[in-house]
Design a protein around this motif. Sequence first.
Motif, short mmCIF file in Angstrom:
data_model
loop_
_atom_site.label_atom_id
_atom_site.label_comp_id
_atom_site.label_asym_id
_atom_site.label_seq_id
_atom_site.Cartn_x
_atom_site.Cartn_y
_atom_site.Cartn_z
N HIS A 148 -13.39 3.19 -9.50
CA HIS A 148 -12.58 3.74 -10.60
C HIS A 148 -11.13 3.36 -10.36
CE1 HIS A 148 -11.05 6.51 -13.59
NE2 HIS A 148 -10.17 6.90 -12.68
N ASP A 149 -10.43 2.98 -11.41
CA ASP A 149 -9.01 2.70 -11.27
C ASP A 149 -8.23 3.34 -12.40
OD1 ASP A 149 -7.85 0.54 -13.36
OD2 ASP A 149 -9.96 0.09 -12.97
N HIS A 150 -6.96 3.52 -12.14
CA HIS A 150 -6.04 4.03 -13.15
C HIS A 150 -4.75 3.24 -12.97
CE1 HIS A 150 -4.60 7.15 -15.94
NE2 HIS A 150 -3.43 6.88 -15.39
N ILE A 151 -4.27 2.64 -14.02
CA ILE A 151 -3.00 1.90 -13.98
C ILE A 151 -1.88 2.93 -14.02
CG2 ILE A 151 -1.55 0.19 -15.12
CD1 ILE A 151 -4.27 -0.74 -16.50
N ILE A 152 -1.01 2.89 -13.04
CA ILE A 152 0.11 3.85 -12.97
C ILE A 152 1.27 3.24 -13.75
CG2 ILE A 152 1.69 5.07 -11.45
CD1 ILE A 152 -0.50 4.91 -9.29
N ARG A 153 1.59 3.87 -14.86
CA ARG A 153 2.55 3.28 -15.78
C ARG A 153 3.96 3.86 -15.70
NH1 ARG A 153 -0.25 0.25 -19.78
NH2 ARG A 153 -2.47 0.59 -19.64
N ASN A 154 4.15 4.96 -14.96
CA ASN A 154 5.49 5.52 -14.86
C ASN A 154 5.64 6.31 -13.56
OD1 ASN A 154 4.70 8.35 -15.35
ND2 ASN A 154 4.29 7.65 -17.44
N GLU A 155 6.89 6.60 -13.22
CA GLU A 155 7.20 7.28 -11.97
C GLU A 155 6.62 8.68 -11.91
OE1 GLU A 155 11.25 8.35 -9.54
OE2 GLU A 155 11.29 6.67 -10.93
N LEU A 212 0.84 -1.19 0.00
CA LEU A 212 0.00 0.00 0.00
C LEU A 212 0.87 1.24 0.00
CD1 LEU A 212 -2.61 -1.21 2.61
CD2 LEU A 212 -2.78 -1.29 0.11
N HIS A 213 0.49 2.19 -0.80
CA HIS A 213 1.20 3.46 -0.90
C HIS A 213 0.28 4.53 -0.32
CE1 HIS A 213 4.55 1.96 -3.50
NE2 HIS A 213 3.66 0.99 -3.68
N ALA A 214 0.13 5.66 -0.95
CA ALA A 214 -0.70 6.76 -0.44
C ALA A 214 -2.16 6.30 -0.32
CB ALA A 214 -0.60 7.96 -1.37
N PHE A 215 -2.83 6.82 0.71
CA PHE A 215 -4.24 6.50 0.92
C PHE A 215 -4.89 7.64 1.67
CE2 PHE A 215 -7.63 4.63 3.59
CZ PHE A 215 -8.46 4.16 2.58
N VAL A 216 -6.11 7.98 1.31
CA VAL A 216 -6.84 9.02 2.02
C VAL A 216 -8.33 8.67 2.04
CG1 VAL A 216 -7.13 10.50 -0.02
CG2 VAL A 216 -7.18 11.53 2.24
N VAL A 217 -8.93 8.91 3.19
CA VAL A 217 -10.37 8.78 3.35
C VAL A 217 -10.95 10.19 3.31
CG1 VAL A 217 -12.25 8.01 4.85
CG2 VAL A 217 -10.10 6.72 4.79
N MET A 218 -11.91 10.41 2.45
CA MET A 218 -12.62 11.68 2.36
C MET A 218 -14.04 11.47 2.90
SD MET A 218 -10.26 13.61 1.29
CE MET A 218 -11.19 15.11 1.01
N LEU A 245 3.84 9.85 -13.28
CA LEU A 245 2.42 9.76 -12.97
C LEU A 245 2.21 9.34 -11.51
CD1 LEU A 245 -0.50 9.89 -13.88
CD2 LEU A 245 -0.28 7.56 -14.73
N TYR A 246 3.03 8.41 -11.03
CA TYR A 246 2.93 7.97 -9.64
C TYR A 246 3.05 9.17 -8.69
CZ TYR A 246 4.28 5.95 -5.17
OH TYR A 246 4.34 5.64 -3.83
N PHE A 247 4.09 9.99 -8.87
CA PHE A 247 4.30 11.11 -7.97
C PHE A 247 3.22 12.17 -8.12
CE2 PHE A 247 8.58 9.27 -7.73
CZ PHE A 247 8.63 9.10 -6.34
N ARG A 248 2.70 12.36 -9.33
CA ARG A 248 1.62 13.33 -9.53
C ARG A 248 0.36 12.87 -8.78
NH1 ARG A 248 1.00 14.04 -15.25
NH2 ARG A 248 -0.88 12.78 -15.26
N ILE A 249 0.04 11.59 -8.87
CA ILE A 249 -1.14 11.05 -8.17
C ILE A 249 -0.91 11.06 -6.66
CG2 ILE A 249 -2.48 8.96 -7.74
CD1 ILE A 249 -2.14 8.33 -10.76
#
Length: 165
Positions: free
Chosen positions: A148-155, A68-74, A157-161
Amino acid sequence: MTRPDRKLNRLRGFDYSRDSLYFVTSCVQHKACVFGEVVNEEMQLNKCGLIAERQWYWLAEQYSYVILHAFVVMPNHVHGILEIDRDSIVGTGRDLSTLRPDDETGAAANSSQKIKSLSELIAAYKTTASKQIRLAGLTEFSWQRSFHDHIIRNEQLYFRIKIMS
């Protein structure tokens, strides 16, 4: 009986059980704000929000190939970055009953473990969170169908998300 045409939620032909990073969003049914509130730009989780958060971390405890990486409950949804990584498999977790000892070393043969797909993992999260939230008193709680999902394909995009989460 014919069903209405529905938009496909997943990328056609993509194996969602393969090693990858995935950005996931799941909303509460009717976008009901049941997880807490934002106060002074900070999310204050209530009892249901704490359950939603705890059950997310439960995924990594339950499935050793989940990181698990970043996670937030809204107030009415959750966002998270989940990674499936077969190289992280260790000798704990429920699914390890399918592992077979290696003839020479007695070590588990990681490649024989059934890796749950992203949909199966999110279903496990939503099912266990729903059960706990209902037991905590919000008896009518439910999630919106699917996620909803988004496949993270590069570093990049990972850091932006990750920054947005």
